[in-house]
Design a protein around this motif. Structure first.
Motif, PDB file in Angstrom:
ATOM      1  N   ILE A 278      25.732  75.312  19.681  1.00 30.80           N
ATOM      2  CA  ILE A 278      24.328  74.905  19.543  1.00 30.80           C
ATOM      3  C   ILE A 278      23.835  75.065  18.109  1.00 30.80           C
ATOM      4  O   ILE A 278      24.064  76.099  17.466  1.00 30.80           O
ATOM      5  CB  ILE A 278      23.436  75.705  20.510  1.00 30.80           C
ATOM      6  CG1 ILE A 278      23.847  75.407  21.955  1.00 30.80           C
ATOM      7  CG2 ILE A 278      21.961  75.376  20.305  1.00 30.80           C
ATOM      8  CD1 ILE A 278      23.159  76.276  22.981  1.00 30.80           C
TER       9      ILE A 278
ATOM     10  N   ALA B  78      18.837  73.403  25.261  1.00 30.82           N
ATOM     11  CA  ALA B  78      20.294  73.583  25.159  1.00 30.82           C
ATOM     12  C   ALA B  78      20.682  75.050  25.331  1.00 30.82           C
ATOM     13  O   ALA B  78      21.719  75.364  25.935  1.00 30.82           O
ATOM     14  CB  ALA B  78      20.797  73.046  23.820  1.00 30.82           C
TER      15      ALA B  78
ATOM     16  N   LEU C 293      27.099  72.268  24.272  1.00 32.37           N
ATOM     17  CA  LEU C 293      26.294  71.158  23.741  1.00 32.37           C
ATOM     18  C   LEU C 293      27.203  69.951  23.533  1.00 32.37           C
ATOM     19  O   LEU C 293      27.880  69.834  22.514  1.00 32.37           O
ATOM     20  CB  LEU C 293      25.623  71.571  22.432  1.00 32.37           C
ATOM     21  CG  LEU C 293      24.761  70.510  21.754  1.00 32.37           C
ATOM     22  CD1 LEU C 293      23.703  69.966  22.709  1.00 32.37           C
ATOM     23  CD2 LEU C 293      24.100  71.082  20.503  1.00 32.37           C
TER      24      LEU C 293
ATOM     25  N   LYS D 256      24.640  66.164  16.734  1.00 34.14           N
ATOM     26  CA  LYS D 256      23.739  67.114  17.386  1.00 34.14           C
ATOM     27  C   LYS D 256      22.285  66.973  16.920  1.00 34.14           C
ATOM     28  O   LYS D 256      21.363  67.313  17.663  1.00 34.14           O
ATOM     29  CB  LYS D 256      24.230  68.536  17.142  1.00 34.14           C
ATOM     30  CG  LYS D 256      25.618  68.811  17.714  1.00 34.14           C
ATOM     31  CD  LYS D 256      26.141  70.177  17.303  1.00 34.14           C
ATOM     32  CE  LYS D 256      27.571  70.404  17.774  1.00 34.14           C
ATOM     33  NZ  LYS D 256      28.098  71.723  17.362  1.00 34.14           N
TER      34      LYS D 256
END
Length: 440
Positions: free
Chosen positions: A135, A273, A284, A347
């Motif tokens: 993450i 998340a 993730l 991300k």
């Protein structure tokens, strides 16, 4: 749970015309998974991850592809099952970079969930899970969360701000997330609070999202200590330093970080998340991304597997009804222009924007008229034109002295400039030159 309507202490900002109506009421749809996915090793701030797979290896959803280096770095995790077919340089959001390429086998085989004990988790357990999940800050900053959230005894955090002020003018990915996954955001906020032992938790959003307000209030009822802050709609209300000052009255010092004023800020997507990793054992591997612009047949909010090339999302939206003038990772205020639709979603990809030709035209630059508007709208009180001038004459030391590194790259100065001087572009270039000078 408390709700508070806040006035703005930090008034500098602008009010651009919003373009959210095409997607703000569209529920999140699951995007199809393409045949080939691309995983950049540097989809986060800090050191690139180091590959631990080789060409020919079989992988599953959740397989660790590349391991975080020591210090500021983050794991890269497969979002698909299949085979590693290449490790090579590809075009990414950050320019050319090394990537792991996986061919999808369409089996969606999964690794076991991240080990989540049924016993009460310690702070170290939670941080370890967050790291294993890969993450990072999902609002665009992409700072590794396990590193950022690590408690610091010399700078203890007393205030946490969960950032739902989605001020980029086309983006609605956070908007839909707050409506459809309010519980994950609230529970993720509680996890962050427990990790940092913070007294105050604020969830912040802008006044033009009452549907998000309703969804969050319902899920916050079980946590009476949390406060929902409704802020006036202004750009860049969601900027970290602006949020901190408007909510707490604290001002992050020049060259400083939120931790210097005992504050931790994280995006609603990051918080969700964290909840999914700690409570559900999910790494993730996907995120919500708005794919939008008037040139698209059907703009959408999509749940996208990380590594999906943008051209697959164009197809998902029905293709183009007119030729776009520019493709942006981000929106027109802070976004970065992309040269190729083969660039993958990472991300930090909250919105992909396709501008029409007339929106993408850069007007001719004229001489500065000394109106000082760029100073008036700068939310961190810089002098953009002076930094610009220092960079243009090659005086990088002066650009640094003027505070170029404090620029939050909101784009207000370029937006407001009547002379159409590319202030943000030049300040970004100045920051790159300063970093090169200081590390070289």
């Amino acid at each position: 749970m408390k709700i508070h309507f806040s006035f703005m202490r930090k008034q500098a900002g602008i009010f651009p015309e919003e373009r959210k109506k095409t997607t703000e009421n569209k529920p999140i749809e699951k995007a199809k998974v393409p045949e080939i996915l691309i995983f950049p090793l540097a989809m986060h701030i800090g050191k690139p991850a180091e590959p631990i797979v080789e060409i020919g290896d079989k992988v599953k959803i959740g397989t660790l592809l590349a391991k975080a280096q020591d210090g500021i770095s983050a794991h890269v995790i497969s979002s698909v099952s299949g085979e590693v077919v290449a490790i090579s340089t590809r075009e990414t959001m950050r320019g050319p970079g090394e990537c792991i390429i996986i061919k999808n086998d369409y089996q969606d085989a999964r690794e076991e969930a991240i080990n989540v004990s049924q016993d009460e988790l310690t702070t170290e357990d939670k941080l370890s899970i967050i790291q294993k999940a890969g993450i990072v800050g999902m609002g665009g900053a992409t700072f590794p969360t396990h590193f950022k959230a690590k408690p610091n005894k010399t700078k203890p955090i007393d205030t946490i701000i969960i950032n739902g002020a989605e001020c980029e003018i086309y983006s609605t990915s956070d908007h839909r997330l707050m409506i459809e996954h309010a519980e994950g955001i609230v529970e993720g906020a509680k996890i962050v609070q427990d990790i940092m032992s913070a007294k105050n938790v604020f969830i912040a959003l802008e006044a033009d999202t009452p549907d998000c307000e309703t969804a969050l209030i319902e899920k916050m009822k079980k946590y009476p200590h949390m406060t929902l802050i409704v802020l006036p709609t202004m750009y860049p209300q969601g900027a970290e330093k602006v949020l901190i000052e408007n909510i707490t009255g604290r001002e992050v010092p020049s060259g400083g970080l939120p931790a210097d004023v005992r504050t931790f800020v994280t995006n609603v997507a990051t918080t969700n998340a964290i909840y999914e990793a700690v409570h559900l054992g999910k790494p993730l591997t996907e995120r919500i991304t708005t794919v939008t612009g008037h040139s698209l047949q059907i703009p959408k909010n999509l749940r996208v597997r990380i590594g999906t090339p943008i051209n697959a999302l164009i197809e998902e939206c029905g293709g183009f009804i007119s030729q776009p003038g520019k493709m942006l990772h981000g929106g027109p205020m802070m976004g970065i222009a992309l040269k190729s639709a083969e660039v993958p979603i990472t991300k930090g990809s909250s919105v992909i924007t396709f501008l029409e030709p007339e929106e993408a035209i850069r007007e001719n630059q004229t001489d500065c008229i000394r109106c000082s508007e760029c100073l008036n709208v700068c939310p961190v009180s810089l002098q953009p034109i002076l930094i610009n001038n220092a960079f243009e004459r090659g005086d990088i030391e002066e650009a640094e002295r003027l505070g170029a590194m404090d620029c939050i790259e909101c784009g207000n100065c370029s937006f407001i400039c009547p002379s159409k001087i590319p202030l943000l572009d030049n300040i970004r270039s100045a920051k790159i030159a300063i970093k090169a000078r200081n590390t070289g």
